[in-house]
Design a protein around this motif. Structure first.
Motif, PDB file in Angstrom:
ATOM      1  N   VAL A   4      54.314  41.360  46.493  1.00  0.00           N
ATOM      2  CA  VAL A   4      54.370  39.899  46.682  1.00  0.00           C
ATOM      3  C   VAL A   4      53.103  39.427  47.381  1.00  0.00           C
ATOM      4  O   VAL A   4      52.481  38.441  46.970  1.00  0.00           O
ATOM      5  N   ARG A   5      52.680  40.133  48.414  1.00  0.00           N
ATOM      6  CA  ARG A   5      51.443  39.764  49.128  1.00  0.00           C
ATOM      7  C   ARG A   5      50.231  39.853  48.206  1.00  0.00           C
ATOM      8  O   ARG A   5      49.329  39.024  48.260  1.00  0.00           O
ATOM      9  N   SER A   6      50.201  40.865  47.342  1.00  0.00           N
ATOM     10  CA  SER A   6      49.072  41.021  46.419  1.00  0.00           C
ATOM     11  C   SER A   6      48.982  39.852  45.450  1.00  0.00           C
ATOM     12  O   SER A   6      47.883  39.369  45.150  1.00  0.00           O
ATOM     13  N   ILE A   7      50.129  39.381  44.951  1.00  0.00           N
ATOM     14  CA  ILE A   7      50.120  38.233  44.033  1.00  0.00           C
ATOM     15  C   ILE A   7      49.508  37.026  44.723  1.00  0.00           C
ATOM     16  O   ILE A   7      48.690  36.311  44.144  1.00  0.00           O
ATOM     17  N   LYS A   8      49.880  36.786  45.968  1.00  0.00           N
ATOM     18  CA  LYS A   8      49.304  35.663  46.716  1.00  0.00           C
ATOM     19  C   LYS A   8      47.786  35.819  46.817  1.00  0.00           C
ATOM     20  O   LYS A   8      47.035  34.873  46.601  1.00  0.00           O
ATOM     21  N   MET A   9      47.327  37.032  47.133  1.00  0.00           N
ATOM     22  CA  MET A   9      45.899  37.287  47.270  1.00  0.00           C
ATOM     23  C   MET A   9      45.182  37.102  45.930  1.00  0.00           C
ATOM     24  O   MET A   9      44.140  36.456  45.855  1.00  0.00           O
ATOM     25  N   PHE A  10      45.757  37.647  44.847  1.00  0.00           N
ATOM     26  CA  PHE A  10      45.124  37.522  43.535  1.00  0.00           C
ATOM     27  C   PHE A  10      45.019  36.068  43.102  1.00  0.00           C
ATOM     28  O   PHE A  10      44.041  35.670  42.473  1.00  0.00           O
ATOM     29  N   GLU A  11      46.010  35.261  43.450  1.00  0.00           N
ATOM     30  CA  GLU A  11      45.940  33.837  43.128  1.00  0.00           C
ATOM     31  C   GLU A  11      44.849  33.156  43.966  1.00  0.00           C
ATOM     32  O   GLU A  11      44.041  32.387  43.445  1.00  0.00           O
TER      33      GLU A  11
END
Length: 87
Positions: A34-41
């Motif tokens: 979930v944290r990675s998705i935020k970062m990738f966005e």
């Protein structure tokens, strides 16, 4: 079992999918994803809307997302505009 997905590998896959007009689905099995998705966005790797599936339940790992109301509310907004599925 450990799956290695360095950022460079993910970036290569996203670029290939973008060229082919394929929309990725981000399956989140733990809080780190979930944290990675935020970062990738935030850095522009993933474009909106982002398809996100939260795979929840009782897992043996400490950072797994427990299937309860509090967790669902907390993890339901992993990105600014996403299509969310809770499994």
């Amino acid at each position: 079992m450990m799956f290695e997905n360095p950022v460079a590998k993910i970036q290569t896959m996203i670029e290939a999918m973008d060229r082919l007009d394929i929309k990725a689905e981000c399956e989140c099995f733990d809080t780190g994803i979930v944290r990675s998705i935020k970062m990738f966005e935030q850095v522009g790797m993933l474009k909106q809307p982002i398809n996100v599936s939260l795979v929840m339940g009782k897992y043996k790992y400490s950072n797994a997302m427990q299937c309860n109301t509090r967790s669902i509310v907390y993890y339901s907004i992993p990105c600014s505009e996403c299509k969310l599925t809770i499994i």
